[in-house]
Design an enzyme around this catalytic site. Structure first.
Site, mmCIF file in Angstrom:
data_model
loop_
_atom_site.group_PDB
_atom_site.id
_atom_site.type_symbol
_atom_site.label_atom_id
_atom_site.label_comp_id
_atom_site.label_asym_id
_atom_site.label_seq_id
_atom_site.Cartn_x
_atom_site.Cartn_y
_atom_site.Cartn_z
ATOM 1 N N ARG A 23 -9.268 9.446 -1.632
ATOM 2 C CA ARG A 23 -9.039 9.702 -3.052
ATOM 3 C C ARG A 23 -10.337 9.574 -3.822
ATOM 4 O O ARG A 23 -11.023 8.562 -3.725
ATOM 5 C CB ARG A 23 -8.007 8.727 -3.627
ATOM 6 C CG ARG A 23 -6.650 8.973 -3.061
ATOM 7 C CD ARG A 23 -5.590 8.133 -3.712
ATOM 8 N NE ARG A 23 -4.410 8.203 -2.879
ATOM 9 C CZ ARG A 23 -3.300 7.511 -3.066
ATOM 10 N NH1 ARG A 23 -3.218 6.698 -4.080
ATOM 11 N NH2 ARG A 23 -2.285 7.638 -2.256
ATOM 12 N N SER A 115 -1.408 10.683 -5.461
ATOM 13 C CA SER A 115 -0.214 9.877 -5.703
ATOM 14 C C SER A 115 -0.034 9.460 -7.163
ATOM 15 O O SER A 115 0.114 10.310 -8.024
ATOM 16 C CB SER A 115 -0.256 8.663 -4.786
ATOM 17 O OG SER A 115 0.944 7.966 -4.880
ATOM 18 N N HIS A 116 -0.106 8.159 -7.429
ATOM 19 C CA HIS A 116 0.153 7.650 -8.773
ATOM 20 C C HIS A 116 -1.094 7.700 -9.650
ATOM 21 O O HIS A 116 -1.046 7.285 -10.806
ATOM 22 C CB HIS A 116 0.645 6.204 -8.665
ATOM 23 C CG HIS A 116 -0.340 5.333 -7.945
ATOM 24 N ND1 HIS A 116 -0.544 5.404 -6.599
ATOM 25 C CD2 HIS A 116 -1.208 4.408 -8.421
ATOM 26 C CE1 HIS A 116 -1.488 4.538 -6.257
ATOM 27 N NE2 HIS A 116 -1.907 3.926 -7.340
ATOM 28 N N ASP A 287 6.683 8.647 -8.938
ATOM 29 C CA ASP A 287 5.254 8.875 -9.174
ATOM 30 C C ASP A 287 4.882 10.336 -8.900
ATOM 31 O O ASP A 287 5.735 11.171 -8.590
ATOM 32 C CB ASP A 287 4.399 7.901 -8.359
ATOM 33 C CG ASP A 287 4.395 8.195 -6.872
ATOM 34 O OD1 ASP A 287 5.361 8.812 -6.387
ATOM 35 O OD2 ASP A 287 3.428 7.810 -6.189
ATOM 36 N N ASP A 289 3.498 12.058 -6.519
ATOM 37 C CA ASP A 289 3.833 12.724 -5.259
ATOM 38 C C ASP A 289 5.242 12.380 -4.763
ATOM 39 O O ASP A 289 5.625 12.775 -3.660
ATOM 40 C CB ASP A 289 2.794 12.416 -4.179
ATOM 41 C CG ASP A 289 2.752 10.940 -3.803
ATOM 42 O OD1 ASP A 289 2.974 10.085 -4.685
ATOM 43 O OD2 ASP A 289 2.498 10.639 -2.629
ATOM 44 N N ASP A 291 6.807 9.529 -3.866
ATOM 45 C CA ASP A 291 7.185 8.509 -2.887
ATOM 46 C C ASP A 291 7.517 7.163 -3.522
ATOM 47 O O ASP A 291 8.095 6.302 -2.872
ATOM 48 C CB ASP A 291 6.144 8.373 -1.765
ATOM 49 C CG ASP A 291 4.750 8.116 -2.269
ATOM 50 O OD1 ASP A 291 4.549 8.043 -3.498
ATOM 51 O OD2 ASP A 291 3.837 8.005 -1.428
ATOM 52 N N ARG A 292 7.158 6.976 -4.795
ATOM 53 C CA ARG A 292 7.489 5.702 -5.448
ATOM 54 C C ARG A 292 8.700 5.845 -6.356
ATOM 55 O O ARG A 292 8.977 6.938 -6.847
ATOM 56 C CB ARG A 292 6.328 5.246 -6.332
ATOM 57 C CG ARG A 292 5.087 4.928 -5.572
ATOM 58 C CD ARG A 292 4.041 4.345 -6.514
ATOM 59 N NE ARG A 292 2.855 4.017 -5.742
ATOM 60 C CZ ARG A 292 1.962 3.113 -6.091
ATOM 61 N NH1 ARG A 292 2.108 2.457 -7.233
ATOM 62 N NH2 ARG A 292 0.923 2.857 -5.334
ATOM 63 N N THR A 356 -0.438 -4.089 3.517
ATOM 64 C CA THR A 356 -0.155 -3.097 2.484
ATOM 65 C C THR A 356 -0.436 -1.679 2.994
ATOM 66 O O THR A 356 -1.484 -1.429 3.571
ATOM 67 C CB THR A 356 -1.048 -3.392 1.263
ATOM 68 O OG1 THR A 356 -0.668 -4.660 0.743
ATOM 69 C CG2 THR A 356 -0.905 -2.334 0.194
ATOM 70 N N GLU A 375 7.701 -1.950 -0.364
ATOM 71 C CA GLU A 375 6.507 -2.610 -0.883
ATOM 72 C C GLU A 375 6.765 -2.953 -2.346
ATOM 73 O O GLU A 375 7.501 -2.238 -3.037
ATOM 74 C CB GLU A 375 5.293 -1.686 -0.782
ATOM 75 C CG GLU A 375 4.917 -1.327 0.633
ATOM 76 C CD GLU A 375 3.577 -0.596 0.670
ATOM 77 O OE1 GLU A 375 2.564 -1.272 0.891
ATOM 78 O OE2 GLU A 375 3.555 0.624 0.465
ATOM 79 N N SER A 377 4.936 -2.394 -4.642
ATOM 80 C CA SER A 377 4.308 -1.366 -5.467
ATOM 81 C C SER A 377 5.250 -0.198 -5.715
ATOM 82 O O SER A 377 4.814 0.940 -5.772
ATOM 83 C CB SER A 377 3.027 -0.896 -4.794
ATOM 84 O OG SER A 377 3.310 -0.476 -3.463
ATOM 85 N N LYS A 388 7.512 6.467 2.259
ATOM 86 C CA LYS A 388 8.441 5.952 1.272
ATOM 87 C C LYS A 388 9.001 7.136 0.487
ATOM 88 O O LYS A 388 8.404 8.207 0.478
ATOM 89 C CB LYS A 388 7.765 4.918 0.377
ATOM 90 C CG LYS A 388 6.494 5.359 -0.320
ATOM 91 C CD LYS A 388 5.820 4.142 -0.946
ATOM 92 C CE LYS A 388 4.650 4.521 -1.843
ATOM 93 N NZ LYS A 388 3.361 4.441 -1.140
HETATM 94 C C1 VG1 Z 1 -1.289 0.861 -3.426
HETATM 95 C C2 VG1 Z 1 -0.122 -0.088 -3.213
HETATM 96 C C3 VG1 Z 1 0.407 0.071 -1.808
HETATM 97 C C4 VG1 Z 1 0.786 1.537 -1.567
HETATM 98 C C5 VG1 Z 1 -0.415 2.418 -1.839
HETATM 99 C C6 VG1 Z 1 -0.088 3.891 -1.729
HETATM 100 O O1 VG1 Z 1 -2.330 0.521 -2.559
HETATM 101 O O2 VG1 Z 1 -0.509 -1.413 -3.456
HETATM 102 O O3 VG1 Z 1 1.507 -0.778 -1.638
HETATM 103 O O4 VG1 Z 1 1.196 1.726 -0.235
HETATM 104 O O5 VG1 Z 1 -0.878 2.198 -3.162
HETATM 105 O O6 VG1 Z 1 0.928 4.249 -2.611
HETATM 106 P P1 VG1 Z 1 -3.609 -0.331 -3.035
HETATM 107 O O7 VG1 Z 1 -4.521 -0.377 -1.841
HETATM 108 O O8 VG1 Z 1 -4.176 0.387 -4.223
HETATM 109 O O9 VG1 Z 1 -3.076 -1.661 -3.428
HETATM 110 V V1 VG1 Z 1 0.967 5.816 -3.186
HETATM 111 O O10 VG1 Z 1 2.402 6.051 -3.973
HETATM 112 O O11 VG1 Z 1 -0.462 5.768 -4.153
HETATM 113 O O12 VG1 Z 1 0.703 6.791 -1.893
HETATM 114 CO CO CO Z 2 2.782 8.031 -4.292
#
Ligand code: VG1
Ligand code: CO
Length: 559
Positions: A23, A115-116, A287, A289, A291-292, A356, A375, A377, A388
């Protein structure tokens, strides 16, 4: 006949996939050959299996998805891939990619999403590789991709291939004597068909539309202008009989309409306020994409993702899929509150704690030892796929609500009365300077692993906590014995309360610090989490000197 061209290139630094893919800012990806290098590295890391293989390609609709799909088509053609399944207009949610890879037995998939993270020309883009099981590539694979990016000196491309991804259909090409096919598929069909196998849609429809004595269960579903829009429309409006007024922001936009497509209380405040002010029984947001998920009840009663996981674990038998497969075990990421552990103990299921990132659940699912995981998150999912799945979580909740005939808050209160409550909060300090944050982590690790720390007491207000255990979490996968080191600093106290501190692996600039606090109460279950956890938060801030190192008085986001 379109021909293969070999282009000389130079490696870029920093193409190391993080928690979930590579990313970076859009402006980084648009540098000459930056994206091409990374795609070639993904293909090279699979080079022994590419000939005649099928790959799934799609993304969350953000800026740069379409251009990148075009590059993937041209580079895949040049590298002997047999077939690409591409979502129409480049649109596929992350869970849909996982579903398609498994259904069509593809070699893997390339998911275009950050993603988010916010989207648009000034924001983030991302590329992630998923393997044949439909899940994010494990560390061994992403390390290999990264190693290739550090020495890459050419990539192969067929510049003359033209493929219109706005139209459904199959295009065949001949490249160097081999057949190459691009099939543009409907973005939602396969996923929706699968959800209809997993859940009892008739039951959820009756809930949403009401029946006889029961009035309609009024839902508000928010796609935050992310990829789930078309899925929400098909599932909620066409299949489940919800009205236009029950859904919002369902058109995917390249910049998410300026929204930060992260379904939490801060960034989905719009939804929270609408549910609070309106006559709604249930709200859900997803979110960018897809998955959240965030789940709220009437009056915007908030369900923490850790509680959501525990409640679903306790009620899986209401969902047809699990009636067929049985329940094999539960898992959570290490920082996730341990509420689900209590359900596992009560139901006699195996329980796993992993680092994580969703990639750590895949092996357990493939080995038939894990049915449901999550998770903190806002990630919840099951072994129906290997990502997810936000919409799945909303449908799972609606199934439980329909079966129980209760509201969200009632279900949570009953759950806490039975199991006790794990109060949980997460503080995020976003985009801090990297060097001081790294130093903070080093200093804290030294502190908590030095002799005498275990057994030491820490007080705030009238609370005193005695350290039982402290480490930098490491995990050995029980299936393939691979080891992931340094996954977050943990301080575990005698009463089971925990402080966890780690640096994010999904940010695109600077460092994001995440502080997680988890504390169990057997009886006092109706308190306010921020109040209940205040003493422990203070202890965490003192021990880490977080405000000193980050220069921040307050977190960017509190969950
Ligand atoms: C974050 C979350 C983690 C999740 C990851 C991807 O990672 O804490 O639980 O699996 O995002 O989610 P980090 O390393 O920033 O804490 V997603 O929906 O961005 O694919
Ligand atoms: Co996501």
């Amino acid at each position: 006949m379109p021909g293969v061209v070999t282009v000389n290139t130079n490696p870029y630094e920093g193409q190391k996939p993080g928690t979930s893919g590579l990313r970076k800012k859009v402006k980084v990806f648009v540098q000459e050959n930056y994206t091409e290098n990374f795609i070639q590295a993904i293909l090279d890391s699979n080079k022994d299996s590419l000939a005649g293989s099928t790959l799934v390609v799609g993304g969350d609709g953000r800026y740069l998805v379409k251009e990148t799909v075009d590059k993937i088509i041209k580079i895949s053609a040049a590298n002997g891939v047999g077939k690409l399944l591409v979502g129409q207009n480049g649109i596929l949610s992350t869970p849909a990619v996982s579903c398609l890879i498994r259904k069509y037995k593809a070699l893997g998939g390339i998911v275009l999403t950050a993603s988010h993270n916010p989207g648009g020309i000034d924001n983030d883009f991302g590329i992630k590789f998923n393997c044949a099981n439909g899940g994010p590539a494990p560390d061994a694979n992403t390390n290999q991709i990264y190693a290739i990016t550090t020495t890459i000196n050419q990539y192969k491309i067929v510049p003359d291939i033209v493929c219109d991804i706005t139209k459904l259909g199959v295009s065949n090409y001949e490249v160097g004597g081999n057949k190459f096919t691009v099939e543009v598929i409907d973005s939602v069909n396969d996923y929706v068909a699968y959800m209809k196998e997993i859940f009892d849609f008739a039951q959820i429809k009756t809930l949403i539309q009401g029946s006889g004595q029961r009035k309609p269960f009024n839902v508000l579903i928010d796609s935050m202008n992310g990829v789930t829009g078309p899925y929400v429309k098909r599932i909620f409006i066409d299949e489940l009989g919800a009205k236009e007024a029950n859904v919002r922001r369902i058109i995917p936009l390249e910049d998410f309409g300026g929204a930060h497509p992260d379904p939490n209380l801060t960034y989905a405040a719009d939804l929270v306020n609408a549910v609070k002010a309106g006559d709604y029984d249930f709200g859900a947001a997803f979110d960018g994409d897809g998955d959240r998920n965030m789940i709220i009840g009437r009056g915007a009663f908030f369900v923490t993702p850790s509680d959501s996981l525990a409640v679903l674990a306790n009620h899986l038998h209401h969902i047809p899929y699990f009636q067929r497969t049985g329940v094999k075990g539960f898992a959570r990421s290490m920082p996730t509150a341990a509420a689900v552990d209590r359900v596992a103990a009560a139901t006699g299921n195996e329980m796993f704690e992993v680092p994580t990132g969703w990639k750590y659940f895949g092996n357990l699912m493939d080995a038939g030892r894990l049915s449901l995981c999550g998770e903190e998150s806002f990630g919840t999912g099951s072994d129906h796929i290997r990502e997810k799945d936000g919409l799945w979580a909303a449908l799972a909740w609606l199934s439980v609500l329909a079966a129980k005939g209760q509201g969200v808050e009632d279900i949570l209160k009953a759950h806490w009365a039975q199991f006790g409550r794990n109060y949980f909060t997460r503080y995020d300090y976003e985009e801090c300077a990297s060097d001081p944050c790294n130093e903070m982590m080093q200093v804290l690790e030294k502190t908590i692993t030095s002799p005498g720390f275990v057994g030491s007491s820490h007080s705030s207000g009238d609370k005193t906590y005695v350290v039982k255990e402290a480490d930098n979490f490491s995990y050995m996968d029980p299936i393939d014995q691979s080891v992931a080191m340094k996954q977050g600093l943990r301080i575990i106290f005698e009463d089971g309360s925990r402080i966890v501190l780690r640096l994010s692996g999904t940010g695109s600039s600077g460092a994001t610090v995440r502080l997680y606090i988890d504390s169990y109460e057997a009886k006092n279950v109706l308190g306010d989490a921020q109040v209940m956890l205040k003493p422990l938060i203070d202890v965490a801030l003192q021990l880490s000197r977080l405000q000193h190192y980050t220069g921040r008085d307050a977190p960017t986001v509190i969950t």
